[in-house]
Design a protein around this motif. Structure first.
Motif, PDB file in Angstrom:
ATOM      1  N   GLN B  28       5.978   5.676 -45.676  1.00  0.00           N
ATOM      2  CA  GLN B  28       7.083   4.724 -45.887  1.00  0.00           C
ATOM      3  C   GLN B  28       6.688   3.592 -46.828  1.00  0.00           C
ATOM      4  O   GLN B  28       7.526   3.054 -47.547  1.00  0.00           O
ATOM      5  N   ALA B  29       5.399   3.229 -46.802  1.00  0.00           N
ATOM      6  CA  ALA B  29       4.956   2.069 -47.590  1.00  0.00           C
ATOM      7  C   ALA B  29       4.993   2.339 -49.081  1.00  0.00           C
ATOM      8  O   ALA B  29       5.091   1.416 -49.883  1.00  0.00           O
ATOM      9  N   VAL B  30       4.903   3.616 -49.482  1.00  0.00           N
ATOM     10  CA  VAL B  30       4.739   3.912 -50.908  1.00  0.00           C
ATOM     11  C   VAL B  30       5.857   4.764 -51.500  1.00  0.00           C
ATOM     12  O   VAL B  30       5.909   4.943 -52.719  1.00  0.00           O
ATOM     13  N   CYS B  31       6.748   5.295 -50.677  1.00  0.00           N
ATOM     14  CA  CYS B  31       7.786   6.185 -51.203  1.00  0.00           C
ATOM     15  C   CYS B  31       8.834   5.374 -51.959  1.00  0.00           C
ATOM     16  O   CYS B  31       9.500   4.530 -51.374  1.00  0.00           O
ATOM     17  N   PRO B  32       9.006   5.622 -53.275  1.00  0.00           N
ATOM     18  CA  PRO B  32       9.983   4.832 -54.023  1.00  0.00           C
ATOM     19  C   PRO B  32      11.418   5.082 -53.557  1.00  0.00           C
ATOM     20  O   PRO B  32      12.235   4.166 -53.573  1.00  0.00           O
ATOM     21  N   LEU B  73      11.521  12.735 -55.529  1.00  0.00           N
ATOM     22  CA  LEU B  73      11.086  12.645 -56.922  1.00  0.00           C
ATOM     23  C   LEU B  73       9.891  13.540 -57.220  1.00  0.00           C
ATOM     24  O   LEU B  73       9.507  13.689 -58.372  1.00  0.00           O
ATOM     25  N   LEU B  74       9.278  14.088 -56.175  1.00  0.00           N
ATOM     26  CA  LEU B  74       8.025  14.835 -56.325  1.00  0.00           C
ATOM     27  C   LEU B  74       6.973  13.996 -57.063  1.00  0.00           C
ATOM     28  O   LEU B  74       6.212  14.514 -57.867  1.00  0.00           O
ATOM     29  N   CYS B  75       6.977  12.696 -56.808  1.00  0.00           N
ATOM     30  CA  CYS B  75       6.051  11.801 -57.515  1.00  0.00           C
ATOM     31  C   CYS B  75       4.658  11.843 -56.892  1.00  0.00           C
ATOM     32  O   CYS B  75       3.682  11.445 -57.506  1.00  0.00           O
ATOM     33  N   GLY B  76       4.574  12.301 -55.632  1.00  0.00           N
ATOM     34  CA  GLY B  76       3.270  12.433 -54.991  1.00  0.00           C
ATOM     35  C   GLY B  76       2.674  11.130 -54.475  1.00  0.00           C
ATOM     36  O   GLY B  76       1.521  11.086 -54.080  1.00  0.00           O
ATOM     37  N   SER B  77       3.480  10.055 -54.447  1.00  0.00           N
ATOM     38  CA  SER B  77       2.955   8.788 -53.928  1.00  0.00           C
ATOM     39  C   SER B  77       2.530   8.948 -52.471  1.00  0.00           C
ATOM     40  O   SER B  77       1.509   8.409 -52.046  1.00  0.00           O
ATOM     41  N   CYS B 362       6.565   4.121 -58.989  1.00  0.00           N
ATOM     42  CA  CYS B 362       7.260   5.184 -59.733  1.00  0.00           C
ATOM     43  C   CYS B 362       8.434   4.622 -60.542  1.00  0.00           C
ATOM     44  O   CYS B 362       9.126   3.713 -60.111  1.00  0.00           O
ATOM     45  N   CYS B 363       8.663   5.195 -61.740  1.00  0.00           N
ATOM     46  CA  CYS B 363       9.776   4.752 -62.576  1.00  0.00           C
ATOM     47  C   CYS B 363      11.104   5.304 -62.077  1.00  0.00           C
ATOM     48  O   CYS B 363      12.164   4.821 -62.456  1.00  0.00           O
TER      49      CYS B 363
END
Lengths: 461, 433
Positions: B28-32, B73-77, B362-363
């Motif tokens: 939760q802390a990092v998911c954009p 986003l599949l950003c992997g954060s 993430c952008c």
């Protein structure tokens, strides 16, 4: 099933954006961080104002719907696992810091404010909010109050309970109850805030919290001490306290955890050591230097084979990296992680560590132990795979025995993770039948329809 | 059509990976996306729980799970921050493939992925027509950024401010190359990538200039295909594998030492996604995939790690142009590359690097995520735009053309006069040619 008409009632209160009725959305609120079976709630609602929150509670009560308040859902005891057909009430729409008062040293927050964000906002004003539970990056202050969350700084700074000056909450009917004040002293009426702290959502629904703040310590110093014997480490803990020094943090890692952390982070930890102590003293620079020197001497007297004192901020970070990595390093070894928190008086730590080791051996289980040595709150961490039924039975027996041993040493079932569903059936073992009856009578009087997070702590009232 | 029990059985094959999640919630802390919506089904923990529910036949209809699985986003954060090391992206890509197999692809996706992307020559042709006719449908939006927006009210573009297709794609400018290694002794294949080829050919030009400057021989085959990520993220394994196979033919591993890309997403896809999604193929093709995958390298990481490019020992002049740097998720979180692009900027005397707050947030583009969920993507993008604006630089650099598209859109919408450059372009400009 919650009827369509009732869902519309909730939508009228919080708007259609604030009601999640889809199967998939509801299923995402069926669990928390405890190792328990998920339970899918009937509905999930997200109020964004106190008025909405009050009306949601009233609506639940009128319709006899079990109501479970949820912050980040990180608790380790099933406190936020809902009832089937119950309503999960999210607090993350109520996440404003309403006031940080630097003259009177308090803050007023809504329950959904994230702990670490609040601590950072407070720090930016030169003040300090010490409670730092392991989940602080995501946990909410409302959840911290409801669970009476602890953290690494309990020994010197206390736990969440010690910072709650006042609360505003809704009773089971949705009426506003106010307790405590923005003043240091306040004896106006029953200390209801004390009753609500740690009540896990069973006695009221919090919507505003007044928290005590303190000046930030000017200086801190950290060190790592390595021990060949666990008893050397625990004697050191006792000797530090006996010398009238109260470190801000005093953490313990056992050999298994040290090896796991080293395998994971390659930080250069001594894998042969029986135990590590991570110690931080803080306060006025002069006092910190003096205490750090004393602590160092005590460690040496009690047989520490080496001591590293952090000279720079980077070195300090390195000291705490090992502690922060402990749970991650252990968690990567097996699929299921059961993080226990049975707590003993700190003088009994060597006995408790030995007991856990003996239990692990007898049940053929892997248990790493780390935690808050300064306050006797260790975290025996059982590594297993829930799908292995036979091993899981041994895990359950081991947990049972850990509780028994902790209680026999004058300890308690839970230092900071709460009772929730996971430990509710053990309550009588530590207390008495009358204690539970007393608590249930309070619950029945305040929540006659038993809608507030039923089943938690005291079982079904 | 397969039954829900059959679907459950397929999802259960992911079980060993699914059980690793201990539901701690730290994602939760990092998911954009969670940062935008606060909905548990949008964060990795929630999605993993839904997949577990699917494997236990908890749902009557998998459509709800599928829809939520695609809101990502599949950003992997999450994976980069996960205490138990859950391989979130592997799980999500495999699950999307399983669900696409069960539900079928939407007609639009089928047309785009199988009809166009899967056939590199057709794809190139369509894009060339697009470049010729785009001015009819769009009008300039922001002079500094060179963006356009829809000329007419309703359009496929919605409210987007797009960076238009380049008049001439890179492959038309320079179809192929096969040079001997120079002073470095290294021969590098260059994988262009669709976005650099069609929208930012200047990045390819700069990349080749840099490689040649450092004495690297370039192997540039013609008729390159997409890396396959749009197909993989839609669960279209058929098209994905077709594209990978096409690229295997175009890039024979014995012809070069490394495979360089200037697109973070292509690099991450080749390195991380290719081997995972070819696991079930026969050992022969898997070995070929692995051999090429292991040679793939981000251009910044190659220059700094392999060729030893180091920051200028003389600190930049105070009046050097201030530039900030945005970390593409596919570089920092998927590949651990974040120091290298900064080193290249520090090795560029014309600029001085100024960090923005949370450069690794993430952008919000996420490729097809932005097409399907533009409102969410734009919301995340606005936060990035605010971070860029607060850094007070006239130039924002990054290491991925996909991030460049999002930065163009968000900065243009906000009316900013900040230009967007690839870090390699800045470095290339500072080389004496």
């Amino acid at each position: 099933m919650i009827s369509k008409a009732l869902i519309q009632e909730f939508q009228k209160v919080v708007g259609s954006d604030g009601v999640f009725a889809d199967e998939a959305d509801r299923a995402a609120y069926s669990y928390d961080a405890a190792v328990l079976e998920p339970v899918v709630p009937g509905l999930v609602v997200r109020p964004t104002t106190a008025e909405m929150l009050s009306r949601v509670v009233r609506l639940c009560n009128e319709n006899r719907l079990p109501l479970t308040v949820r912050g980040a859902g990180t608790n380790l005891s099933g406190g936020t696992v809902p009832r089937p057909d119950g309503v999960v009430v999210l607090t993350n729409g109520l996440n404003r810091i309403l006031e940080i008062n630097t003259e009177d040293l308090y803050a007023v927050v809504e329950p959904g404010v994230i702990t670490a964000k609040f601590a950072a906002a407070v720090e930016a004003r030169g003040l300090f909010y010490p409670p730092d539970p392991g989940s602080q990056a995501v946990s909410t202050l409302g959840g911290n109050v409801a669970e009476n969350a602890g953290g690494l700084r309990g020994l010197k700074y206390g736990v969440t309970r010690d910072y709650v000056m006042g609360l505003e909450f809704f009773d089971a009917e949705g009426n506003l109850v106010k307790t405590g004040a923005r003043t240091v002293k306040c004896v106006t009426g029953y200390n209801l805030a004390a009753l609500l702290v740690g009540s896990e959502g069973t006695l009221g629904v919090i919507h505003k919290i007044i928290l005590k703040l303190i000046p930030a310590p000017q200086h801190r110093k950290s060190m790592v001490a390595v021990f060949d014997r666990v008893s050397g480490a625990s004697e050191t803990v006792a000797a530090i306290i006996a010398n009238r020094i109260v470190p801000a943090t005093l953490e313990f890692l056992d050999n298994f955890t040290i090896r796991a952390v080293e395998a994971y982070s390659k930080a250069g930890l001594p894998v042969e050591a029986a135990a590590l102590l991570l110690i931080e003293v803080d306060g006025h620079p002069g006092q910190v230097e003096e205490e750090a020197a004393k602590v160092e001497a005590i460690c040496r007297e009690r047989g520490a084979s080496s001591i590293q004192v952090a000279r720079t901020a980077q070195e300090r970070d390195k000291v705490w990296e090992a502690r922060r990595a402990a749970l991650s390093a252990l968690a990567k070894l097996k699929p299921t992680v059961v993080l226990e928190d049975a707590t003993v008086p700190r003088s009994r730590i060597p006995d408790m560590v030995a007991a856990v080791e003996e239990i692990a051996r007898r049940h053929h289980l892997t248990i790493g132990t780390f935690g808050h040595a300064g306050d006797g709150n260790l975290h025996p961490t059982i590594l297993t795979d829930r799908r292995d039924e036979k091993e899981w039975q041994r895990v359950e027996r081991a947990i049972d025995e850990i509780f028994d041993r902790a209680l026999a040493m004058g300890g308690t079932l839970s230092g900071e993770h709460g009772i929730g569903l996971a430990k509710a059936s053990f309550m009588e073992r530590e207390t008495t039948r009358a204690t539970l009856d007393y608590a249930r009578r309070i619950k029945r009087a305040l929540d006659p329809n038993n809608i507030l997070n039923p089943g938690k702590i005291i079982g079904d009232a | 059509m397969a039954t829900i029990q059959e679907l459950a059985r397929l999802v259960r094959e992911l079980e060993d990976q699914l059980v690793v999640c201990m539901r701690c919630g730290m994602c939760q802390a990092v998911c954009p996306l969670y940062g935008e919506t606060g909905r548990e089904a949008d964060v990795a923990r929630g999605k993993l729980a839904l997949l577990e529910g699917l494997s236990r036949e908890m749902f009557r209809d998998p459509a709800g799970v599928s829809e939520r699985l695609h809101r990502c986003l599949l950003c992997g954060s999450c994976a980069a921050n996960c205490p138990s090391g859950v391989k979130v992206l592997d799980i999500f890509l495999k699950a999307r493939a399983i669900l696409a197999g069960y539900q079928g692809l939407s007609p639009v996706k089928k047309a785009v992925l199988r009809g166009m992307l899967g056939n590199p020559e057709i794809f190139d042709r369509v894009m060339e027509w697009g470049a010729r006719f785009q001015k009819i449908f769009t009008r300039p939006a922001n002079e500094t950024l060179g963006t356009s927006c829809a000329r007419f009210g309703a359009s496929l573009l919605g409210n987007r401010h797009i960076k238009p297709l380049a008049p001439k794609p890179f492959h038309a400018e320079l179809p192929s190359l096969d040079e001997a290694p120079g002073a470095s002794g290294v021969k590098a294949a260059f994988f262009v990538g669709c976005l650099i080829d069609k929208i930012f050919p200047s990045v390819a030009r700069a990349s080749l200039k840099v490689l040649r400057h450092h004495g690297v021989g370039v192997y540039l085959p013609d008729n390159q295909a997409c890396c396959g990520i749009p197909a993989a993220s839609s669960g279209d394994l058929e098209t994905f594998k077709k594209l990978v196979r096409h690229n295997l033919e175009r890039f024979p591993v014995d012809r070069f030492d490394v495979l360089i890309t200037s697109c973070a997403t292509c690099t991450a896809t080749i390195r991380k996604v290719w081997p995972v999604l070819f696991q079930e193929e026969g050992p022969e093709v898997l070995e070929r995939v692995q051999a090429l995958s292991e040679k793939a390298m981000d251009i910044h990481a190659f220059l700094v790690g392999r060729l030893g490019v180091a920051p200028d020992p003389v600190p930049p002049e105070k009046d050097a142009l201030a530039v900030t740097y945005h970390d593409p998720c596919h570089l920092r979180k998927s590949l651990g590359v974040f120091a290298e692009p900064r080193r290249l900027l520090q090795a560029s005397p014309s600029v001085r690097l100024v960090e923005m707050a949370q450069p690794d947030w993430c952008c919000g583009l996420g490729g097809s995520f932005s097409l399907e969920h533009y409102d969410l993507s734009a919301g995340i993008g606005r936060r990035k735009r605010d971070q860029v604006a607060a850094a007070g630089c006239r130039v924002v650099t990054t290491g991925c053309p996909a991030c460049m598209i999002q930065l163009h859109d968000q900065l243009s919408q906000a009316g900013d006069t900040v230009t967007v450059r690839h870090a390699i372009e800045i470095y290339a400009e500072n080389l004496n040619s």
